[in-house]
Design an enzyme around this catalytic site. Structure first.
Site, PDB file in Angstrom:
ATOM      1  CG  HIS A  29      -1.830   1.098   1.388  1.00 53.44           C
ATOM      2  ND1 HIS A  29      -1.724   2.030   2.404  1.00 53.44           N
ATOM      3  CD2 HIS A  29      -2.909   1.451   0.652  1.00 53.44           C
ATOM      4  CE1 HIS A  29      -2.709   2.915   2.280  1.00 53.44           C
ATOM      5  NE2 HIS A  29      -3.433   2.591   1.240  1.00 53.44           N
TER       6      HIS A  29
ATOM      7  CG  HIS B 192      -3.403   8.839  -0.681  1.00 57.31           C
ATOM      8  ND1 HIS B 192      -4.266   9.517   0.157  1.00 57.31           N
ATOM      9  CD2 HIS B 192      -4.001   7.654  -0.946  1.00 57.31           C
ATOM     10  CE1 HIS B 192      -5.326   8.756   0.395  1.00 57.31           C
ATOM     11  NE2 HIS B 192      -5.192   7.627  -0.255  1.00 57.31           N
TER      12      HIS B 192
END
Length: 300
Positions: free
Chosen positions: A9, A51
């Site tokens: 991740h 992100h």
């Protein structure tokens, strides 16, 4: 039994600032099945690995380009050229109001010399490491906020798919899973843009758990928030919602987010979290900030 897949991740983000090349190289060495890329477009249409559509909580943009702040007090990736973005230093995620690091025991904020990079640069790193190590680790790109890009006259899906295609990611066989929270956009990727990639519908709200039948008309997988899988704990046993079972009946793989060893909430240990979700709830894999820990756990 089908192999459970490990998705790094934002890279090895438990150890190095998220979405930096260093975090991706470290993740690759930890042998996950896939490494994730979140994507936002720059002013000059470069797919940047970051992100959020904002810069202020992972870079020093407020010091370097104070004049580029918008009225809402935020700094947007889309207001900067890729050349300008490369001037910024990337740091561990922090709270913009207090300056405090979000995960206090991770890589110290403001240390090191980390930079933003493009999707192309990251693919070349991963493919290069695959070549030199003999591994075949895949990529797991996510286009962020396509509606926002659209309002700013940019087609992030099309730009991203073109890059993926150029690097050999075109079909379900090509070690690339493509994800998005925006259901309309993901359906467009399948139907209008005619992508043959493995598509994953990300979800975070409870009403979305009722739309699985529709998702299954275009997607191959589901990426739920892991709490949507848990129902309640009775004694030592967890009870689960019907989400995983229903998704599996519809042929959807389930990859929940995010397994964090330093944010356990309802679990007593990271091992318990992995055991409960991966085996008792029977998900197909998961996103983790600690890919080494999940790889080791699954090897046992």
């Amino acid at each position: 039994m089908q192999k459970k897949i490990v998705i790094a991740h934002r890279g090895a983000s438990g150890y190095l600032p998220e979405h930096t090349m260093e975090a991706k190289a470290m993740a690759h060495a930890m042998n996950p099945d896939y490494i994730e890329q979140d994507l936002v477009l720059s002013k000059d249409n470069v797919a940047v690995v970051i992100h959020d559509i904002y810069l202020d909580d992972v870079t020093d943009v407020a010091e370097k380009f104070p004049e580029k702040k918008r009225e809402d007090g935020r700094f947007y990736v889309i207001d900067f050229t890729f050349k300008e973005l490369q001037e910024l230093n990337v740091t561990e995620r922090f709270n913009t109001k207090t300056g405090e690091q979000v995960y206090p025991n991770r890589f110290p904020k403001g240390k090191g010399n980390f930079k933003l990079h493009s999707l192309q640069e990251e693919i070349e790193l991963i493919q290069g490491l695959n070549a030199s190590s003999g591994k075949n680790i895949g990529i797991y790109p996510e286009i962020k906020n396509p509606e926002f890009h659209n309002e700013n006259g940019k087609d992030i899906a099309k730009i991203t798919l073109n890059i993926l295609s150029k690097y050999g990611y075109k079909t379900k066989k090509d070690k690339c899973m493509f994800q998005c929270f925006d259901a309309k956009e993901l359906e467009r990727v399948r139907k209008e843009l005619q992508s043959d990639l493995f598509l994953v519908q990300l979800i975070e709200f409870s009403e979305e758990t009722k739309q699985l039948k529709h998702f299954a008309t275009y997607a191959d997988g589901l990426g739920p928030w892991y709490k949507q899988i848990l129902d309640k704990k009775e004694g030592n046993q967890w009870q689960f919602t019907a989400l995983v079972e229903e998704a599996h009946k519809l042929g959807l793989q389930v990859h929940p987010y995010t397994f964090r060893a330093d944010q356990l909430d309802e679990f007593s240990s990271f091992e318990e979290m992995m055991q409960v979700l991966l085996f008792e709830a029977n998900v197909n894999g998961g996103f983790t900030d600690f890919p080494d820990k999940m790889v080791t756990f699954l090897a046992r």
